[in-house]
Write an enzyme that holds these catalytic residues in place. Structure first.
Site: not given
Length: 404
Positions: A43, A144, A120
């Site tokens: 990420k 997330s 996210s």
């Protein structure tokens, strides 16, 4: 790491729109190691030495230097032999659980193409669900990783707060941020756990049903929650303890406590940068930052005090030998064209569930299951602090014992 391999062009074709433009590189791991046959993505909040970190926003990318050191988690995985296949997108500054990004797009959920991935850690979920990599680093603050794991049919973990290093990681709410990973196979999930997590001797003797948390989830979750509870009790030879009210003052009060404490924490972390750089944010994320800027210090202090009481309560009913069964999210993944008001309602209900582990600082593992109609959904196990590795093993045993 002892070696510094040269970055190579990324040979993977991005079929799901998940890689960020500045994240297309391949960094081989150590030639031999326990993860030498695996590829992973990170990420774009994790630092990788020599590569820019964008945190989902071009203004962040432009205003921060290229890091000279990697996140210790990235280094540990490379040193274990895993190959890093670049960096994937995140919702802006990780302040969302929906999975879209106005700058870089909305990645495809291969497990349910008409639905969002969740965020996210949206890019991480997308590339794992599409089998483009074996696993991917993500983060979980308010849900997330647990939420995209549920939406995309993946294994996901919210780690015990503070157990894994947050060094080399763009923060959102440091009081609640946890680094973690997603995987599409149980064996891969466990192999990564063996590299990143310390051993745990957690041996549960009670199965806990948090009835008020179950009630926040859609009907599609209910038969699977009951099946997971009963199967786990049978596996452990343990009694089921039903908590009619895990939150006696209501889970929405807990959610509001989390929102107030975390928003203030986030503004203390990023407010000066936002004021000085005026970055463009998606409308919902911009609204969250505007709210964060208005939270008063005394209100945040009161919320932190309430959070400490919630932490003590949850850890009290779990004890050292309890494991709770929870929904990983409140709904199936919303449709990509869903009404924003509907999405916001789902977000509120989901946060009522996910804030339990967040406020208590506890580990939660999401198992990949499917609804009666075949849509992915996650059922979770919540365990005591530091039980992460044993909790993962228990979750795998449960998953293997359940029809799916």
């Amino acid at each position: 790491m002892t070696n510094t391999p040269t970055d190579l062009p990324l040979p993977i074709t991005d079929t799901v729109g998940a890689w960020v433009p500045h994240g297309r590189f391949l960094r081989p791991g150590r030639a031999q190691g326990p993860l030498a046959d695996l590829h992973f993505a990170a990420k774009d909040v994790f630092d990788v030495a020599g590569q820019p970190t964008g945190a989902g926003n071009p203004a962040w990318l432009a205003s921060h230097p290229v890091p000279t050191a990697s996140s210790p988690l990235v280094d540990a995985l490379l040193d274990a032999g895993a190959t890093l296949a670049g960096k994937v997108l995140t919702d802006e500054l990780a302040y969302s659980i929906h999975g879209d990004n106005i700058h870089y797009g909305t990645p495809l959920n291969s497990a349910a193409p008409d639905r969002v991935t969740g965020g996210s850690s949206s890019g991480s979920a997308a590339v794992v669900a599409a089998r483009l990599v074996d696993f991917a680093l993500g983060t979980d603050t308010g849900g997330s990783t647990r939420v995209p794991a549920s939406y995309c049919g993946l294994w996901g973990l919210r780690s015990t707060h503070g157990l894994l290093s947050q060094q080399g990681l763009v923060p959102l709410h440091p009081l609640f941020d946890t680094p973690t990973w997603l995987a599409h196979e149980a064996r891969t999930f466990e192999r990564v756990a063996a590299v990143l997590l310390p051993p745990s001797n957690f041996a549960p003797t009670r199965v806990i049903e948090a009835s008020d948390a179950w009630a926040e989830a859609d009907p599609a979750f209910q038969p699977l929650l009951a099946r997971a509870r009963d199967t786990l009790a049978q596996l452990l030879g343990a009694p089921v303890q039903a908590l009619q009210a895990a939150a006696p003052d209501g889970l929405d009060a807990w959610r509001q406590t989390y929102v107030t404490a975390s928003a203030f924490d986030g503004w203390q972390t990023h407010g000066a940068w936002i004021d000085s750089h005026t970055p463009e944010f998606a409308t919902p994320i911009a609204a969250r930052w505007r709210f964060a800027s208005t939270v008063k210090a005394e209100d945040a202090a009161a919320a932190r005090e309430r959070a400490a009481g919630i932490r003590e309560r949850v850890r009290g009913w779990l004890g050292e030998d309890g494991v709770a069964v929870l929904p990983s999210a409140a709904s199936l993944a919303p449709l990509r064209e869903a009404d924003p008001l509907e999405v916001d309602g789902v977000r509120v209900r989901t946060l009522r569930i996910t804030c339990i582990a967040g406020l208590a600082g506890l580990p939660q593992v999401s198992l990949p299951l499917r609804s009666a109609s075949g849509v992915p959904l996650g059922i979770s196990l919540l365990g005591p602090a530091g039980s992460d590795r044993a909790l993962i093993s228990l979750a795998v045993r449960l998953w293997q014992a359940m029809p799916h």
